[in-house]
Design an enzyme around this catalytic site. Structure first.
Site, PDB file in Angstrom:
ATOM      1  N   SER A  33       0.839  -1.193   0.000  1.00  0.00           N
ATOM      2  CA  SER A  33       0.000   0.000   0.000  1.00  0.00           C
ATOM      3  C   SER A  33       0.874   1.242   0.000  1.00  0.00           C
ATOM      4  O   SER A  33       2.011   1.209   0.446  1.00  0.00           O
ATOM      5  CB  SER A  33      -0.890   0.006   1.237  1.00  0.00           C
ATOM      6  OG  SER A  33      -0.099   0.156   2.389  1.00  0.00           O
ATOM      7  N   ASP A  34       0.346   2.338  -0.512  1.00  0.00           N
ATOM      8  CA  ASP A  34       1.104   3.591  -0.520  1.00  0.00           C
ATOM      9  C   ASP A  34       1.246   4.086   0.917  1.00  0.00           C
ATOM     10  O   ASP A  34       0.518   3.679   1.812  1.00  0.00           O
ATOM     11  CB  ASP A  34       0.382   4.625  -1.390  1.00  0.00           C
ATOM     12  CG  ASP A  34       1.347   5.650  -1.965  1.00  0.00           C
ATOM     13  OD1 ASP A  34       2.463   5.779  -1.430  1.00  0.00           O
ATOM     14  OD2 ASP A  34       0.987   6.312  -2.944  1.00  0.00           O
ATOM     15  N   CYS A  35       2.189   4.979   1.132  1.00  0.00           N
ATOM     16  CA  CYS A  35       2.471   5.484   2.470  1.00  0.00           C
ATOM     17  C   CYS A  35       1.174   5.852   3.180  1.00  0.00           C
ATOM     18  O   CYS A  35       0.412   6.673   2.676  1.00  0.00           O
ATOM     19  CB  CYS A  35       3.345   6.721   2.379  1.00  0.00           C
ATOM     20  SG  CYS A  35       4.784   6.450   1.384  1.00  0.00           S
TER      21      CYS A  35
ATOM     22  N   SER B 136      -1.611   4.665   3.365  1.00  0.00           N
ATOM     23  CA  SER B 136      -2.953   4.448   2.853  1.00  0.00           C
ATOM     24  C   SER B 136      -3.685   3.374   3.649  1.00  0.00           C
ATOM     25  O   SER B 136      -4.905   3.336   3.649  1.00  0.00           O
ATOM     26  CB  SER B 136      -2.965   4.165   1.358  1.00  0.00           C
ATOM     27  OG  SER B 136      -2.098   3.156   1.024  1.00  0.00           O
TER      28      SER B 136
END
Ligand SMILES: *[C@@H]1O[C@H](CO)[C@@H](O)[C@H](O)[C@H]1NC(C)=O
Ligand SMILES: *[C@@H]1O[C@H](CO)[C@@H](O)[C@H](O)[C@H]1NC(C)=O
Ligand SMILES: *[C@@H]1O[C@H](CO)[C@@H](O)[C@H](O)[C@H]1NC(C)=O
Ligand SMILES: *[C@@H]1O[C@H](CO)[C@@H](O)[C@H](O)[C@H]1NC(C)=O
Ligand SMILES: *[C@@H]1O[C@H](CO)[C@@H](O)[C@H](O)[C@H]1NC(C)=O
Ligand SMILES: *[C@@H]1O[C@H](CO)[C@@H](O)[C@H](O)[C@H]1NC(C)=O
Ligand SMILES: *[C@@H]1O[C@H](CO)[C@@H](O)[C@H](O)[C@H]1NC(C)=O
Ligand SMILES: *[C@@H]1O[C@H](CO)[C@@H](O)[C@H](O)[C@H]1NC(C)=O
Ligand SMILES: *[C@@H]1O[C@H](CO)[C@@H](O)[C@H](O)[C@H]1NC(C)=O
Ligand SMILES: *[C@@H]1O[C@H](CO)[C@@H](O)[C@H](O)[C@H]1NC(C)=O
Ligand SMILES: *[C@@H]1O[C@H](CO)[C@@H](O)[C@H](O)[C@H]1NC(C)=O
Length: 794
Positions: A321-323, A325
């Site tokens: 997952s993105d930072c 998220s």
């Protein structure tokens, strides 16, 4: 209650780990003990025999440590052993040969266009210091893409991964890189265009495949059939999945944006590069994005993650997952009842505790398996002898710095060249005025997700190698808030034999979290250009640094500006790349990977309207060259040369006879009123046995260099679908090759297209259909049209 505790190798990595479960998508996070000293690392690989003998253990009894076993077998054994046991009050973690330090690994590194030190702050990711002061900073991807040279894209990936491995050996980098960014630039305002390969999903996918293979592949093992055991140089990550391309536009930000996307656009545009990245690039990781798609956060959508990436595309790796998220979506997790966090943390010593919501143990095991197989393929467990001799001298090597220069030269696009003004000759040009806010550009040339470069060669440095340079900025900075510095620039232009105006944008105008609201040059840059052009003694060459297109119609129209070049953000050696093109040491042949729209385009539709096709009821025009039919400043694929090429058709497949079984049905396609609609309008590509000769279209062209200079030509082949199909793309790029042709010489260029991949139309339900009829292939700037016939036969 039996609780499974894990000794987690590389557990900080799992901080960003997502699991999509069948019924309730849920997430696993690992919290980090703030007291753990993250600067202590030990690069001795996990399965080193000494570690076992030091503990009095026999390595042969540990299947996970035995190299000749397959990775998935080893990882299963590893995970089965991870359940900790309590022995006389002490948790036993070391009986497997693990060390505390194994839990640490630098999980976040970036390598968008060179090894970057963007990463987790407060913990160790990639860093520079006296030992490794910098790494080669290649042009930003948008310029490298403009070369349309697949082997260059791959070669840059190889150079970056060599530098990454060398830095890893020195304790200065990790092995898992969260690059490349392969979102399609749907709207010209998007602030992150510099990071991407542009607006065409197929080009974006080709770039992804080549760059990822350059980063990941270990020479000689590319074709390993067991993909779970295929060795890796470093791990790449295709991001941000999916339909992510609004950062911050008039108050709409990426964390809250809900992208309303049709099935058709999803399949045809937003997912296609990811599909190519996974299926053809065999990438080890995909990152889900911040935004929602049709109401659902992408990181918790089992259809997007599990069903598509793992199911349909067969990812061999993990989804990350993105930072933050996960934090964005994780609102309902609870602690394990019987093991408070501090006890777990204490027991694991390494400083990590598992925080679980509705995550089943089996799901954690599955997630760990995906991650550990990648780590095993990277040599994290066994070491990587073939990379161990890479060291300091391989970072910023002469060879890599030259490759960065070469990438700038190959990407630069010639947009205007009245009367063959370029190339300039050192015979006539003794002094040059090099003016404008980017005349002495340094860090602007490397854009974002950059590291510390080896060095900079700015435009004034580059031109100084050819002539005496008079340098004036003309503006205080790119925003150019007033006219006070224009006059000195005009004075310089009056004195010089030629004037180079270096203008454009930078991260204060287009960046992550910063979309544009217009497509104009900022502030007084236009006045600077016009006044300098009017007063200049010699020819005026305008050089634009930007990622997104800029409406420079005024300069295109102004006969006092003889030549225009687009240089993207050209990397640490950008200045020499530009000067080499201007003086003809390198003949330009880059092509725009984006449509350059007129400024009024942004008044016609909001950035947040996702559909690619025009919406007639609202007056919205289409997006990208595939669906926009209006006038542009410069179209997608535009780019001039110092010479002239002509195209001749040598041979081509005239017709395809696609055999259908009696179970294959004809599919309907809407045709516009009055156009001919075949009896069997289309068939489903998923129902075909693709890949055989029945579906292959061959094309053989001869490209002749008719001019007086050697040059490179990007041969682009478009497909124009059969006419009359409602909402079909106007044209679609299906192949391209960059070739070198000496003056007066010819070069044969072959293409082979798989009709299943190249001649499909995605209908409104998201089905991939092959239309009857065939349409035509178009190449040579639209001058050569080659009709194609597709017949369905039973
Ligand atoms: C962590 O360990 C390093 C190396 O032993 C040491 O130099 C540093 O002071 C330690 N940091 C903390 C916060 O204890
Ligand atoms: C790393 O491991 C080696 C054994 O392979 C050991 O000698 C050394 O002390 C360890 N270093 C640290 C910082 O743990
Ligand atoms: C892998 O396969 C490709 C395509 O068939 C081929 O060109 C290449 O030489 C092969 N590489 C190795 C190391 O066998
Ligand atoms: C590094 O070692 C490998 C063999 O382990 C060898 O093939 C390679 O050429 C060496 N590379 C360099 C740069 O010395
Ligand atoms: C090109 O050169 C010719 C002859 O010198 C001149 O008449 C013409 O105006 C030039 N055209 C442009 C567009 O500069
Ligand atoms: C160009 O920029 C660099 C870096 O900011 C600076 O050190 C140098 O002095 C500048 N050159 C001139 C001629 O102003
Ligand atoms: C004009 O811009 C220059 C350079 O940015 C700045 O130093 C100056 O103060 C500005 N003047 C006015 C009147 O704003
Ligand atoms: C540029 O030239 C075109 C065609 O001559 C004209 O229609 C247009 O108004 C001009 N635009 C600008 C900004 O000068
Ligand atoms: C261009 O697209 C618009 C929007 O759909 C449409 O109304 C118009 O007829 C098209 N023009 C041409 C020349 O195809
Ligand atoms: C290319 O051809 C065009 C038209 O035939 C001609 O006007 C132009 O001068 C040629 N350019 C070069 C560089 O030969
Ligand atoms: C493509 O890039 C490679 C790697 O830099 C280079 O060797 C090759 O000459 C380029 N091809 C063309 C046609 O420019």
């Amino acid at each position: 209650m039996a609780t499974k505790l894990y000794f987690l190798i590389c557990s900080t990595f799992l901080f960003h780990f997502t699991i999509a479960s069948r019924n309730s998508p849920s997430a696993l996070t690992i919290t980090q003990n703030p007291n753990f000293n993250t600067t202590v690392r030990n690069y001795t690989h996990v399965c080193h025999p000494d570690r076992f003998s030091d503990l009095g253990l026999d390595i042969k009894e540990f299947a996970y440590a035995i190299r000749r076993f397959k990775c998935d077998v080893r990882v299963k054994d590893l995970i089965d052993r991870m359940t900790l046991t309590k022995n006389r009050g002490n948790w036993e973690t070391t009986r497997m040969g693990f060390r505390e330090s194994d839990s640490q690994c630098t999980w976040w590194s970036e390598a968008l266009h060179g090894v970057s030190n963007v990463g987790q702050s407060g913990s160790i990711a990639t860093y520079f210091d006296d030992v490794v002061p910098g790494a080669t900073s290649f042009p930003t991807p948008i310029l490298t893409t403009a070369s349309f040279n697949q082997s260059l894209w791959k070669k840059i990936g190889q150079a970056v991964s060599t530098e990454a491995r060398a830095m890893y050996n020195l304790g200065h980098a990790g092995l898992t890189f969260w690059s490349p960014n392969i979102n399609v630039v749907r709207d010209p305002r998007w602030g992150r265009a510099l990071e991407t390969p542009g607006e065409d999903p197929y080009v974006v996918g080709e770039y992804a495949v080549n760059y990822v293979r350059g980063l990941q592949d270990v020479e000689g093992t590319e074709n390993t059939t067991d993909l779970n055991s295929r060795p890796l140089k470093v791990a790449a990550c295709c991001k941000h999945y999916a339909a992510y391309d609004v950062d911050n536009w008039l108050g709409v930000d990426r964390y809250h944006f809900d992208a309303r996307v049709t099935e058709q656009d999803m399949k045809e545009t937003f997912l296609r590069p990811f599909e190519m990245c996974v299926k053809e690039g065999d990438v080890t990781s995909v990152m889900c994005s911040y935004n929602r798609v049709n109401g659902i956060p992408t990181c918790s959508d089992p259809k997007l993650l599990k069903d598509t990436i793992r199911g349909e595309w067969d990812l061999h790796g993990y989804i990350v997952s993105d930072c933050d998220s996960i934090q964005v979506i994780l609102d309902d997790h609870k602690w394990l009842d019987d093991e408070p966090e501090d006890a777990v943390a204490q027991a694991l010593k390494a400083g990590n505790s598992v925080k679980m919501g509705k995550v089943k143990e089996a799901e954690i095991d599955k997630a760990l398996k995906n991650l550990y197989i990648v780590l095993m393929r990277l040599g994290f467990f066994d070491g990587s002898p073939q990379f161990e001799n890479l060291s300091k001298s391989h970072v910023c090597s002469d060879e890599h710095i030259e490759l960065a220069t070469e990438a700038a030269r190959q990407g630069i696009v010639l947009l205007k060249n009245d009367n063959g003004t370029l190339p300039l000759s050192t015979k006539n040009i003794k002094t040059m005025a090099v003016v404008g806010p980017h005349a002495n550009a340094t860090d602007a040339m490397i854009g974002n997700y950059a590291g510390i470069p080896c060095q900079y060669t700015s435009p004034i440095d580059g031109f100084s190698k050819y002539a005496k340079v008079i340098y004036k900025t003309g503006c205080g900075d790119v925003l150019c808030k007033n006219e006070s510095l224009i006059y000195p620039a005009v004075k310089a232009a009056k004195k010089a034999d030629a004037t180079i105006l270096v203008v454009g944008l930078d991260l204060t105008v287009e960046a992550e979290s910063l979309d544009r609201t217009d497509l104009l040059l900022p502030g007084y840059q236009t006045q600077l250009i016009q006044q300098v052009a009017t007063e200049s003694n010699g020819p005026v060459i305008l050089v634009i640094m930007s990622a997104g297109g800029v409406d420079i119609t005024f300069a295109k129209n102004n006969s006092n500006i003889q030549s225009i070049l687009w240089a993207g953000y050209p990397g640490e050696e950008g200045g020499i790349g530009i000067a080499d093109v201007v003086f003809g040491k390198h003949a330009p042949s880059g092509k725009l990977p984006l449509t350059w729209h007129e400024n009024d385009y942004v008044d016609m539709l909001p950035m947040t309207s996702m559909p690619l096709r025009p919406i007639d009821d609202l007056g919205y025009p289409g997006r990208t060259y595939k669906f926009f039919n209006g006038s542009t400043v410069y179209p997608f694929g535009y780019g001039l040369s110092y010479t002239n090429f002509t195209y001749k058709l040598l041979s081509s497949t005239k017709s395809l006879h696609v055999k259908l079984t009696k179970f294959q049905h004809c599919r309907d396609l809407d045709y516009t009123d009055g156009s001919y609609k075949p009896d069997c309008p289309a068939i489903s590509i998923d129902d075909l046995k693709c890949g055989d000769d029945d579906h292959r279209v061959k094309l053989e062209l001869e490209v002749k260099n008719e001019g007086k200079r050697d040059g490179n030509e990007v041969v682009m082949v478009y497909w124009s679908p059969p006419s009359g199909i409602v909402e079909a793309p106007i044209v679609e790029l299906i192949g391209f090759k960059r070739v070198w042709v000496g003056k007066g010489q010819s070069q044969k260029v072959d293409f082979e297209f798989d009709a299943c991949k190249s001649l499909g139309i995605v209908d409104y339900r998201g089905y991939n259909l092959m239309p009857s009829g065939g349409g035509k292939l178009v190449t040579g700037d639209g001058l050569l049209e080659i009709p194609l016939h597709i017949k369905f036969e039973r």
